[in-house]
Design an enzyme around this catalytic site. Structure first.
Site, short mmCIF file in Angstrom:
data_model
loop_
_atom_site.label_atom_id
_atom_site.label_comp_id
_atom_site.label_asym_id
_atom_site.label_seq_id
_atom_site.Cartn_x
_atom_site.Cartn_y
_atom_site.Cartn_z
N SER A 286 0.97 -1.11 -0.16
CA SER A 286 -0.06 -0.03 0.11
C SER A 286 0.98 1.11 0.01
CB SER A 286 -1.26 -0.07 1.22
OG SER A 286 -1.76 1.10 1.36
N HIS A 313 -2.65 -0.80 -3.45
CA HIS A 313 -3.87 -0.18 -2.95
C HIS A 313 -3.79 1.15 -3.73
CE1 HIS A 313 -4.26 -2.40 1.37
NE2 HIS A 313 -4.72 -3.08 0.20
N ASP A 410 -4.37 -5.15 5.95
CA ASP A 410 -4.70 -5.94 4.86
C ASP A 410 -3.66 -6.85 4.36
OD1 ASP A 410 -6.44 -6.70 2.79
OD2 ASP A 410 -5.58 -5.23 1.24
#
Length: 467
Positions: A286, A313, A410
């Site tokens: 991310s 992301h 995540d």
């Protein structure tokens, strides 16, 4: 505690006002100055020593990318880029992330109050993460100075291999609802299928700019070839000039009416590169991910014996620019993933913003990409957890899982599930090189990471493990 000082840089006075108001909705931040171009931004950074800068990408006199490079060379500090969604703005945003920008956010639509609110929430969250990451780095630097020695690389004891548990196979997935029309050089399915409707959320948490609108598949051969890879350039040239034969069509198992169509870039690849796929690498990241992916992918050799699937992301459209940019550095073929693509050795596939990426079995012992518009997971679509979860039933594959820099958690929970099911080739980026040590930390705390390594060591160690 005194509020953090912020410099807002944008050539539009109206946008400077909007961004300043959004920032000061949090009492921990105060806009102490604004600038209308990159040159003015550099002067004010030197004069005022702000804690953080928000930087417009496209500006007259000196743009945000040029100013960022000078700031990072002279007085490094967290910089969050504000990008438009035009093609040039997206390309320069990806380059800014490579050059040291902490993160980026899409500029809000000035005519949409809800969009402004959503962008503001994401911006303030990024600013908090940037300050936290800076303070953690300063704490590590202070600790290393007090010990009078440089910080040592993290070398944890290897985790013991967990017992292999019998994996219960989930029910077959439904066809992904991915709108869009096939590219002209793609094969048409024999039976015409109805165009399904979008089922996901229109606005995703933490992902402003995701319109949920239909996206057209991208030709992976469209990105420019790496100067360092003449063979790769030849392959692309052939792919562009060689028509796809009508008998190359593979149906996804359990997904009636959809076909796995090979990417044009691999038209001249040997059939052995896709028959009997035995290995697979999955990567999640991310904040700080684009820079990490560049360092990672440029050190994976072209003959790497496994495909690499990646979740970064990022909002829609930006993932296409990211894939094209990474394709110029990596010996691998790097493309934004399309629904139905057959996974091939020597290729990397980046999940498109706004869609979850799953790996599913296909006919002939092959594996394909499935894109779905299911609800966001952990606040993200695409989600690393969703990708890792799709690997659980693929027990005939040798699976390798990697988590690199990023805020949040995540990917950690499903890496744990993979590890408990017997997948012990698991990697996490160590704190010393992470822009944000969030996702890797969460995985490490779940005791499911076999290799905790600084960024520059992940690719070489992975290559050893896969070969």
């Amino acid at each position: 505690m005194k509020p953090y000082k912020v410099l807002v840089v944008d050539d539009s006075a109206f946008m400077r006002k909007i961004i300043s108001d959004l920032i000061e909705n949090d009492a921990n931040f105060q806009v102490t100055a604004t600038a209308s171009n990159g040159r003015e931004a550099i002067e004010k950074v030197n004069q005022l020593s702000p804690d953080l800068v928000t930087m417009d990408v496209e500006m007259p006199e000196m743009n945000g990318l040029e100013a960022l490079k000078i700031i990072m060379a002279q007085r490094p500090l967290p910089v969050i880029m504000l990008s438009g969604i035009n093609e040039q703005g997206m390309k320069e945003t990806i380059m800014a992330l490579e050059s040291g920008a902490f993160d980026f956010i899409r500029k809000p639509s000035i005519s949409n109050s809800q969009d402004i609110i959503a962008v503001g929430e994401s911006l303030r969250e990024q600013m908090k993460e940037a300050m936290m990451a800076r303070e953690q780095r300063q704490a590590r630097a202070s600790a290393s100075k007090s010990e009078d020695k440089p910080p040592a690389a993290v070398t944890p004891k290897p985790l013991a291999d967990p017992p292999v548990r019998k994996q219960e196979l989930p029910k077959k997935a439904k066809a992904a609802e991915v709108p869009g029309t096939p590219a002209q050089n793609k094969l048409k399915p024999e039976a015409k299928t109805a165009s399904p409707k979008e089922t996901g959320k229109n606005l995703l948490d933490k992902q402003p700019g995701n319109s949920g609108s239909p996206r057209n598949p991208v030709n992976p051969a469209a990105a420019p070839a790496s100067p360092a890879s003449s063979e790769k350039a030849k392959n692309r040239s052939k792919a562009n000039s060689t028509p796809v034969t009508p008998d190359v069509r593979l149906q996804l198992e359990g997904v009636p009416g959809t076909f796995a169509e090979p990417p044009a870039a691999s038209a001249d690849r040997k059939s052995g590169s896709i028959k009997g796929l035995r290995k697979l690498v999955a990567v999640g990241c991310s904040t700080g991910g684009p820079r990490a992916l560049k360092a990672f992918l440029e050190n994976i050799p072209a003959e790497f014996p496994a495909p690499i699937v990646i979740v970064q992301h990022m909002p829609p459209n930006f993932t296409k620019s990211l894939a094209q940019r990474l394709n110029t550095f990596s010996p691998l073929e790097v493309a934004e993933a399309e629904h139905g693509m057959i996974l091939r050795q020597g290729a990397a596939y980046i999940a498109p913003g706004g869609y979850h990426l799953k790996v599913v079995p296909a006919a002939g012992g092959q594996y394909a990409i499935e894109l779905t518009s299911e609800d966001a997971r952990n606040g993200h679509r695409p989600s690393v957890d969703m990708m890792f979860e799709s690997l659980l039933p693929l027990t005939t594959l040798e699976r390798h899982a990697v988590i690199m820099t990023g805020m949040g958690s995540d990917g950690a929970r499903m890496m744990k599930s993979l590890y408990d099911s017997g997948v012990t080739s698991t990697f996490a980026e160590s704190e010393e090189t992470c822009v944000v040590y969030g996702m890797p930390r969460s995985a490490v705390e779940l005791n499911c990471v076999k290799h905790i390594l600084p960024l520059h060591e992940i690719a070489p160690r992975l290559v050893q493990a896969v070969k």
